[in-house]
Design an enzyme around this catalytic site. Structure first.
Site, PDB file in Angstrom:
ATOM      1  N   HIS A 104      42.939  22.143  18.750  1.00  0.00           N
ATOM      2  CA  HIS A 104      43.326  23.561  18.721  1.00  0.00           C
ATOM      3  C   HIS A 104      43.823  24.038  17.363  1.00  0.00           C
ATOM      4  CE1 HIS A 104      47.291  21.775  19.037  1.00  0.00           C
ATOM      5  NE2 HIS A 104      47.783  22.925  18.657  1.00  0.00           N
TER       6      HIS A 104
HETATM    7  C1  UD1 Z   1      50.925  27.338  19.002  1.00  0.00           C
HETATM    8  C2  UD1 Z   1      51.797  26.734  17.901  1.00  0.00           C
HETATM    9  C3  UD1 Z   1      51.315  25.317  17.587  1.00  0.00           C
HETATM   10  C4  UD1 Z   1      51.250  24.469  18.840  1.00  0.00           C
HETATM   11  C5  UD1 Z   1      50.382  25.187  19.874  1.00  0.00           C
HETATM   12  C6  UD1 Z   1      50.296  24.426  21.165  1.00  0.00           C
HETATM   13  C7  UD1 Z   1      52.644  28.311  16.219  1.00  0.00           C
HETATM   14  C8  UD1 Z   1      52.476  28.778  14.832  1.00  0.00           C
HETATM   15  N1  UD1 Z   1      51.681  27.496  16.682  1.00  0.00           N
HETATM   16  O1  UD1 Z   1      49.602  27.453  18.493  1.00  0.00           O
HETATM   17  O2  UD1 Z   1      52.218  24.730  16.688  1.00  0.00           O
HETATM   18  O3  UD1 Z   1      50.681  23.230  18.531  1.00  0.00           O
HETATM   19  O4  UD1 Z   1      50.968  26.477  20.121  1.00  0.00           O
HETATM   20  O5  UD1 Z   1      49.458  25.079  22.049  1.00  0.00           O
HETATM   21  O6  UD1 Z   1      53.614  28.652  16.843  1.00  0.00           O
HETATM   22  N2  UD1 Z   1      46.506  32.255  23.967  1.00  0.00           N
HETATM   23  C9  UD1 Z   1      46.144  32.556  25.255  1.00  0.00           C
HETATM   24  N3  UD1 Z   1      47.031  32.229  26.246  1.00  0.00           N
HETATM   25  C10 UD1 Z   1      48.205  31.616  26.020  1.00  0.00           C
HETATM   26  C11 UD1 Z   1      48.546  31.304  24.702  1.00  0.00           C
HETATM   27  C12 UD1 Z   1      47.680  31.631  23.688  1.00  0.00           C
HETATM   28  O7  UD1 Z   1      45.086  33.099  25.503  1.00  0.00           O
HETATM   29  O8  UD1 Z   1      48.959  31.366  26.968  1.00  0.00           O
HETATM   30  C13 UD1 Z   1      45.621  32.633  22.865  1.00  0.00           C
HETATM   31  C14 UD1 Z   1      46.325  33.621  21.952  1.00  0.00           C
HETATM   32  O9  UD1 Z   1      46.162  34.913  22.355  1.00  0.00           O
HETATM   33  C15 UD1 Z   1      45.677  33.328  20.628  1.00  0.00           C
HETATM   34  C16 UD1 Z   1      45.401  31.855  20.693  1.00  0.00           C
HETATM   35  O10 UD1 Z   1      45.380  31.488  22.058  1.00  0.00           O
HETATM   36  O11 UD1 Z   1      44.454  34.006  20.509  1.00  0.00           O
HETATM   37  C17 UD1 Z   1      46.412  31.052  19.922  1.00  0.00           C
HETATM   38  O12 UD1 Z   1      47.736  31.201  20.442  1.00  0.00           O
HETATM   39  P1  UD1 Z   1      49.051  31.131  19.509  1.00  0.00           P
HETATM   40  O13 UD1 Z   1      50.256  31.136  20.335  1.00  0.00           O
HETATM   41  O14 UD1 Z   1      48.932  32.124  18.432  1.00  0.00           O
HETATM   42  O15 UD1 Z   1      48.953  29.771  18.754  1.00  0.00           O
HETATM   43  P2  UD1 Z   1      48.495  28.323  19.208  1.00  0.00           P
HETATM   44  O16 UD1 Z   1      47.201  28.031  18.554  1.00  0.00           O
HETATM   45  O17 UD1 Z   1      48.579  28.147  20.681  1.00  0.00           O
END
Ligand code: UD1
Length: 363
Positions: A206
């Site tokens: 991820h």
């Molecule tokens: C975040 C953390 C990362 C951790 C990871 C575990 C930061 C900078 N990054 O990254 O350190 O390893 O979590 O998962 O804090 N999304 C969904 N549903 C959710 C959550 C996210 O659809 O419940 C989508 C978001 O809208 C976005 C993408 O997934 O498009 C990434 O989510 P985001 O929380 O920005 O960062 P992660 O890559 O999950």
């Protein structure tokens, strides 16, 4: 009664705060309160963890959701500040390195509330990673520190932190693993997916550096297809990875690759503890596989958790097809180093933390 406000935001935070909340709740003079920022919000990224980890519903939910780094961090700060002003906690506890960790530690300190950072001092020395910036800022303003491995202590001392503020408490994420290992083995996830123990590899990817560009996603798909000729692959897909695959019209289709949605804590633990090995770019999985003595190939140029390489079963690999295939071949042939369990990864970190927090508050 002292109020300790613990912050969770994203998936890797839940299994760290779960045991700390349990340990703090045994203290008569402490009220343990959980604030969930809502950084992760899907049922599979959040709610299922509270159920699996037997945690109470968060007392405070900020519901910030996704967004750019600034949007997400800013929204958490605005909403968290209102709650802290209302609640007046005696201590704010933050874990790990996600955007919520950074946002809430800044808010607390600006309101003159002491902050303790759990999993402090870790450094990848890669400032392109958002997590590294989150760690640096949080450590630079926290009042005391719980560290999981020697490198954490070393970096904090190097940055001039008073040794009296650093506590080597061990790894609280391993507390969850120890506590729930048996329960996880009752999960039906293997049967449901037609899997035999030790006859599949488990994959999680991820990190932006691996899944945000079409080139890296294409290379990863090629690698998985090549390995699938030799062994089954189970790949629970993170929303970020899934969104990027869709956006780029890419798909991974192979009868030997089982694509799953993001898994809950117990099902994932069951998949992990029965796998032949892991291919991952996660932080926490490097530690969990070391504890379980299962081969781990981490697709990154660096790690903030070097003990998993020095003592554990982890190695780092760049996104290089030949190199990765060569190493996966070794995993399949049981040709891997034996790991040792790092100091104080014993399932009792949260108890130690709760004791130190109690002492701190009563002084
Ligand atoms: C975040 C953390 C990362 C951790 C990871 C575990 C930061 C900078 N990054 O990254 O350190 O390893 O979590 O998962 O804090 N999304 C969904 N549903 C959710 C959550 C996210 O659809 O419940 C989508 C978001 O809208 C976005 C993408 O997934 O498009 C990434 O989510 P985001 O929380 O920005 O960062 P992660 O890559 O999950």
């Amino acid at each position: 009664m002292y109020k300790v406000l613990s912050v969770v935001g994203a998936r890797p935070n839940f299994m760290k705060v779960g045991p700390i909340h349990r340990a703090l709740s045994t203290k008569e003079n402490i009220e343990s309160i959980i604030c969930h920022t809502g950084q992760h919000y899907d049922e599979k990224m959040s709610k299922v963890f509270f159920e699996d980890l037997e945690m109470p519903k968060p007392h405070i939910y900020l519901g910030v959701g996704g967004g750019s780094h600034a949007e997400q961090t800013g929204k958490v700060m605005i909403e968290f500040e209102k709650e802290v002003i209302k609640l007046k906690p005696d201590l704010v506890l933050v874990v790990g390195d996600v955007n919520s960790t950074l946002a809430c530690s800044i808010v607390a300190k600006k309101l003159h509330i002491p902050v303790v950072h759990v999993e402090a001092g870790l450094r990848s020395f890669d400032r392109e990673m958002p997590e590294e910036l989150n760690r640096l800022v949080t450590d630079s303003i926290s009042d005391f520190f719980f560290v999981t491995e020697d490198s954490g202590e070393k970096h904090l001392l190097h940055d001039g932190v008073d040794p009296a503020k650093i506590h080597f408490t061990g790894n609280v994420m391993i507390d969850s693993l120890v506590h729930f290992k048996e329960k996880a083995s009752q999960s039906k996830v293997l049967e449901e997916n037609g899997l035999t123990p030790k006859e599949y590899l488990l994959v999680t990817l991820h990190r932006p550096s691996n899944v945000d560009s079409i080139e890296s996603l294409t290379t990863l798909a090629e690698i998985l297809n090549a390995v699938a000729g030799k062994i089954k692959i189970v790949f629970p897909i993170h929303p970020r990875t899934l969104n990027n695959l869709k956006k780029n019209n890419l798909s991974i289709e192979n009868e030997n690759i089982i694509l799953l949605e993001a898994q809950g804590y117990l099902d994932f633990l069951q998949l992990m503890q029965n796998s032949k090995g892991l291919l991952t770019d996660s932080g926490g999985i490097q530690e969990e596989t070391t504890f379980l003595n299962i081969p781990c190939l981490t697709l990154r140029d660096n790690t903030e958790r070097p003990v998993t390489i020095d003592l554990g079963t982890n190695i780092l690999l760049p996104l290089d097809k030949e190199l990765i295939l060569e190493n996966l071949e070794k995993v399949i042939n049981d040709d891997w180093k034996q790991g040792q369990i790092p100091r104080l990864w014993d399932g009792k970190a949260a108890e130690r933390m709760a004791g130190i927090i109690e002492d701190y508050l009563s002084k």
